[in-house]
Design an enzyme around this catalytic site. Sequence first.
Site, mmCIF file in Angstrom:
data_model
loop_
_atom_site.group_PDB
_atom_site.id
_atom_site.type_symbol
_atom_site.label_atom_id
_atom_site.label_comp_id
_atom_site.label_asym_id
_atom_site.label_seq_id
_atom_site.Cartn_x
_atom_site.Cartn_y
_atom_site.Cartn_z
ATOM 1 N N LEU A 176 58.895 42.514 60.969
ATOM 2 C CA LEU A 176 57.846 43.493 60.703
ATOM 3 C C LEU A 176 57.382 43.433 59.252
ATOM 4 O O LEU A 176 56.191 43.395 58.979
ATOM 5 C CB LEU A 176 58.359 44.893 61.022
ATOM 6 C CG LEU A 176 57.444 46.035 60.572
ATOM 7 C CD1 LEU A 176 56.128 45.973 61.332
ATOM 8 C CD2 LEU A 176 58.109 47.365 60.785
ATOM 9 N N LEU A 177 58.330 43.414 58.330
ATOM 10 C CA LEU A 177 57.981 43.534 56.917
ATOM 11 C C LEU A 177 57.113 42.383 56.449
ATOM 12 O O LEU A 177 56.196 42.567 55.669
ATOM 13 C CB LEU A 177 59.267 43.621 56.090
ATOM 14 C CG LEU A 177 60.102 44.867 56.355
ATOM 15 C CD1 LEU A 177 61.420 44.775 55.618
ATOM 16 C CD2 LEU A 177 59.350 46.114 55.968
ATOM 17 N N GLY A 232 55.003 40.817 58.212
ATOM 18 C CA GLY A 232 53.673 40.988 58.782
ATOM 19 C C GLY A 232 52.834 42.025 58.084
ATOM 20 O O GLY A 232 51.610 41.935 58.096
ATOM 21 N N VAL A 233 53.472 43.048 57.472
ATOM 22 C CA VAL A 233 52.690 44.125 56.874
ATOM 23 C C VAL A 233 52.634 44.034 55.367
ATOM 24 O O VAL A 233 52.009 44.866 54.726
ATOM 25 C CB VAL A 233 53.244 45.516 57.265
ATOM 26 C CG1 VAL A 233 53.264 45.679 58.755
ATOM 27 C CG2 VAL A 233 54.639 45.739 56.680
ATOM 28 N N SER A 234 53.241 43.017 54.755
ATOM 29 C CA SER A 234 53.318 42.980 53.304
ATOM 30 C C SER A 234 51.945 42.961 52.650
ATOM 31 O O SER A 234 51.760 43.498 51.574
ATOM 32 C CB SER A 234 54.121 41.759 52.860
ATOM 33 O OG SER A 234 53.474 40.558 53.277
ATOM 34 N N LYS A 276 44.942 52.850 69.652
ATOM 35 C CA LYS A 276 44.947 51.788 70.659
ATOM 36 C C LYS A 276 46.351 51.223 70.760
ATOM 37 O O LYS A 276 46.927 50.814 69.739
ATOM 38 C CB LYS A 276 43.954 50.685 70.274
ATOM 39 C CG LYS A 276 43.879 49.556 71.307
ATOM 40 C CD LYS A 276 42.854 48.504 70.903
ATOM 41 C CE LYS A 276 43.360 47.636 69.782
ATOM 42 N NZ LYS A 276 42.477 46.464 69.537
ATOM 43 N N ASP A 310 34.306 38.712 70.351
ATOM 44 C CA ASP A 310 34.418 39.571 71.539
ATOM 45 C C ASP A 310 33.398 40.702 71.493
ATOM 46 O O ASP A 310 33.725 41.863 71.752
ATOM 47 C CB ASP A 310 35.836 40.141 71.644
ATOM 48 C CG ASP A 310 36.170 40.644 73.043
ATOM 49 O OD1 ASP A 310 35.461 40.257 74.001
ATOM 50 O OD2 ASP A 310 37.130 41.422 73.186
#
Length: 632
Positions: free
Chosen positions: A321-322, A324-326, A370, A471
């Site tokens: 997680l970390l 990915g959000v850094s 979402k 999209d």
Amino acid sequence: MEPRHVCCPLLHLLLLVILLGFHGAGGQAVSNDTVAARFACNVSAPCDTFVVYWTQSPGFLDLGSISDLFGTSRARIASANNMTSEDGVLLPGQPLLVPVRCGCTGGRSFANITYPIQLHDTFYYLAGTAYENLTDFHLIQEMNPGAEATDLQPQQEVTVPLFCRCPTQAERSRGVQSLITYVWQPGDNMSEVSKLMNSNAIDIAAANNVTGNFTSVMGPPMLIPVQQRPQLPPLLHVPSSGDDRTRSRRRGIIIGTSISGSLVALAALCMAILAHRRYRKKALVHSGSRLLSPRLCWSKNQYGLNSSSSYAHMVKGGGKLLTGVSQFIDKPIIFVEEEIMEATMNLDEKCKIGSSYYRAKLDGEVFAVKPAKGDVSAELRMMQMVNHTNLIKLAGMSIGVDGDYAFLVYEFAEKGSLDKWLYQKLPSSLPSSSTVACTLSWEQRLGIALDVANGLLYMHEHTQPSMVHGDIRARNILLTADFRAKISSFSLAKPDMVDAAATSSDVFAFGLLLLELLSGRRAVEARVGTEIGMLWSEIRAVLEAGDKREAKLSKWMDPALGSEYHMDAAVSLAGMARACTEEDAARRPKMAEVVFSLSMLAQPLSVADAFEKPWQPSSEDNIGIADAVAAR
């Protein structure tokens, strides 16, 4: 954006009169005619350039507020100024390069910025204070004929034209790569400005038709010819001791590190313990004018945290997680998953808005949430790169038990998704007691088309690298309370680093959306038996019907519109949709061309009639724009 000033319109007017009174006090006078000639449209093709903006207090000392002001991303401003971080507070009075897209509007050259009005704003304030004379209040009023200069409504969107110009072929042959807009400052002289901007005093004088010893007390906008982007002095930051009031709004902590293994887990644990102590110390925390009550339970386990809290989930999620959000540090808010489930009644259909979103009231504010499916780190990266009024804004996220993202939290669009308004008589996303109209008016449809086109133009030409949404369809277009459109769902968005023609896929999808707005039907739908109806094939047959074209188009249009539209406008839009859905991608128009034409169609007839109607198709080979003018 938060309101940044509290000032009355009379004071703005008084300041303007005082400034005008200084005009003859000394220095060289610069007439309106001189400025108009300086920024005349001499080049038809748009270009990327810069304006110089000076950090000012209060309100414009961080990249967030400045990027909102100019409708661009913090990342682009940081890159233009070689900044290693997008965060922090800057000291006032420092020059900052802001990237803009410059093009022609009529016979003049501007970078047109879409700006949402804040409380107490006036055109005088915007021109002289917020935009620091990079524009003129007369020009803002001219670009917004329906707006009252001293009685603007909050969130009303106006177009702010910033002075700019693209180099001519002759200037480029002399090595000029860009003409940067610079507002002359008190005490400036040619020598100092040329050193600051890495330019030449003689070239600056020639570009602005002034003498080599030019001085002025008026602060006119000037053109600075440069052969390469100038390296302005390094930006100085205010030493930060932490902002408890800002941090108290966060529902958790986003840890900005991508160190793998045990160091990541250790850092996460330390941050969680600090947060634990802070929340135990403060039972109630003031944030602005609201009271926030932390509702997390802190009964300790082996980590010192309750296993149901989002902080514990972050620790358990570890480096996955970390990492990915850094890159999203200090941007979104971390919400607690249990709060979202409670706010949506466990994702009850009654809370559903559109096909993918749910309405949730969190901390007194309404959001659209979402459920996150799979790895959403790419979508989060895309959301970090963009900042535009017609793109939905990411407000936060929540973390699930397994350490993955559970929900993405976005700003709320009150009217739900566009598909509910186009394909159903009564939008299912609205309460049954709603008294709103059951269908979209012609003006609303035209405005939605323009909003979506503006959002795509921003992604295609105003982000670095350019982005493809991938999209575009009615379910991914969300509508605000006043039916302004915002593009959502960036799960398929990607940077276009291979071929600029890749953006043509978005143009095709926009053409389909335009056909749906005109007809009130799906672009592809099953008909009687096994027949499949395709709107882009139908519109070709309609437009090729010769003298029966208008009669066939009238029958093909959404009957709910009745007679509220002009046939010329309908034919123009149908021709535009046809051009966008060309099988040959190379023949499809650019979004800049589409935006310009839609802007003209949205103008009052007296204004629109002054321009050639470019989307009036007469044959298979005559579909296009007469003048490729980038209006935005």
